[in-house]
Design a protein around this motif. Structure first.
Motif, short mmCIF file in Angstrom:
data_model
loop_
_atom_site.label_atom_id
_atom_site.label_comp_id
_atom_site.label_asym_id
_atom_site.label_seq_id
_atom_site.Cartn_x
_atom_site.Cartn_y
_atom_site.Cartn_z
N GLU A 47 0.87 -1.17 0.00
CA GLU A 47 0.00 0.00 0.00
C GLU A 47 0.90 1.22 0.00
N PHE A 48 0.65 2.13 -0.90
CA PHE A 48 1.44 3.37 -0.99
C PHE A 48 0.62 4.47 -0.32
N ILE A 49 1.14 5.00 0.76
CA ILE A 49 0.41 6.03 1.50
C ILE A 49 1.14 7.36 1.35
N VAL A 50 0.39 8.38 0.98
CA VAL A 50 0.97 9.73 0.88
C VAL A 50 0.32 10.59 1.94
N ARG A 51 1.15 11.36 2.64
CA ARG A 51 0.62 12.24 3.69
C ARG A 51 1.09 13.67 3.45
N ASN A 52 0.13 14.60 3.53
CA ASN A 52 0.44 16.03 3.43
C ASN A 52 0.30 16.69 4.80
N ILE A 53 -0.57 16.12 5.63
CA ILE A 53 -0.83 16.63 6.97
C ILE A 53 -0.81 15.43 7.91
N ALA A 54 -0.17 15.59 9.08
CA ALA A 54 -0.09 14.45 10.02
C ALA A 54 -1.42 14.20 10.71
N THR A 55 -1.80 12.94 10.74
CA THR A 55 -2.97 12.49 11.50
C THR A 55 -2.94 10.96 11.53
N GLY A 56 -3.99 10.36 12.05
CA GLY A 56 -4.13 8.89 12.00
C GLY A 56 -2.94 8.16 12.58
N SER A 57 -2.53 7.08 11.88
CA SER A 57 -1.49 6.21 12.44
C SER A 57 -0.14 6.92 12.56
N LEU A 58 0.11 7.91 11.70
CA LEU A 58 1.39 8.64 11.80
C LEU A 58 1.47 9.41 13.11
N SER A 59 0.38 10.10 13.43
CA SER A 59 0.37 10.88 14.67
C SER A 59 0.54 9.97 15.89
N LYS A 60 -0.15 8.81 15.82
CA LYS A 60 -0.08 7.87 16.95
C LYS A 60 1.33 7.30 17.09
N ARG A 61 1.84 6.81 15.96
CA ARG A 61 3.11 6.09 15.97
C ARG A 61 4.27 6.96 16.44
N LEU A 62 4.30 8.22 15.96
CA LEU A 62 5.47 9.06 16.24
C LEU A 62 5.15 10.25 17.14
N ASP A 63 3.92 10.27 17.66
CA ASP A 63 3.48 11.36 18.55
C ASP A 63 3.65 12.72 17.87
N ILE A 64 3.17 12.81 16.65
CA ILE A 64 3.18 14.07 15.90
C ILE A 64 1.80 14.68 16.05
N SER A 65 1.72 15.96 16.40
CA SER A 65 0.40 16.58 16.64
C SER A 65 -0.47 16.46 15.40
N GLU A 66 -1.72 16.09 15.64
CA GLU A 66 -2.73 16.00 14.57
C GLU A 66 -2.80 17.35 13.87
#
Ligand code: UDP
Length: 220
Positions: A47-66
């Motif tokens: 699965e190729f995932i592109v992110r422009n704004i942090a949310t979802g699993s990225l925010s959870k995994r790396l503690d990046i503010s939504e």
């Protein structure tokens, strides 16, 4: 109810537009309200995932503010394996296990980032932020070149993208279901309406799917 019909129309609209911009896709045509004719492709198990704004699993995994706007699009790879919950992998995992070659990934990365540019523009024009999305690719035989070619082989819809209203940040995607926010169909309809897609009226066409109990079917 009716989400599939909306996704079918939205995905057809998006893939047709991408195809007009030179992206090769599996879509041949939409057949009816719920079905599409597509080219048969051998799917890469990624699965190729592109992110422009942090949310979802990225925010959870790396503690990046939504809601953190990323400096440039972030491309992630996940191994398509439901039993393992589609784990995040690196490019080296892809090459080590032969899930795709270096040249294939080079081509797919380039296409994926181009798709992101095109989609961001398409959604920005209708007052929507493209937060992130997931796509898949496959290989299919091209009769003309007599070679296999890489195709975008997936739907693109509010089920596979995160879409936020530019002004209000209202979620217009599957997070309404994931987070139990309600009004899912209304949100998907809003996306379709803004894209200029007028959904077919379901009550008339649905008659074709059911055996009529009476011959007195009135068109409404
Ligand atoms: N996504 C998807 N199918 C999947 C996993 C993710 O369409 O199996 C989409 C999801 O809708 C979002 C983006 O990919 O737009 C990133 O999802 P994320 O990794 O944040 O996972 P989630 O929060 O959905 O678990």
């Amino acid at each position: 109810e009716g989400k599939g019909v909306l996704n079918n129309r939205i995905s057809e609209y998006i893939l047709t537009n991408l195809s007009q911009c030179g992206i090769k896709t599996h879509l041949v045509k939409r057949l009816n309200m719920r079905e599409q004719l597509i080219r048969k492709a051998e799917i890469f198990p990624i699965e190729f995932i592109v992110r422009n704004i942090a949310t979802g699993s990225l925010s959870k995994r790396l503690d990046i503010s939504e809601g953190t706007v990323l400096e440039k699009p972030l491309l992630e790879y996940c191994y398509k394996k439901d039993e393992l919950n589609d784990p995040l992998i690196s490019k080296d995992h892809i090459f080590a296990f032969g899930w795709a070659t270096e040249n294939e990934i080079k081509e797919i990365d380039k296409t994926t980032l181009r798709i992101n540019d095109l989609l961001m523009g398409m959604f920005r024009g209708i007052g929507i932020k493209l937060v992130d999305f997931k796509i898949e690719f496959g290989k299919a035989w091209n009769k003309e070149t007599e070679q296999k070619e890489i195709l975008l082989a997936d739907e693109i819809s509010p089920d596979t993208c995160r879409l936020w209203d530019i002004k209000t940040e209202k979620k217009l995607d599957k997070d309404r279901f994931r987070k139990d926010l309600g009004n899912i169909i209304q949100a998907y309809q809003e996306v379709a309406r803004r894209l200029g897609i007028v959904p077919e009226t379901t009550n008339v066409s649905e008659v074709n799917f059911k055996k009529p109990t009476s011959i007195n079917i009135k068109k409404r």
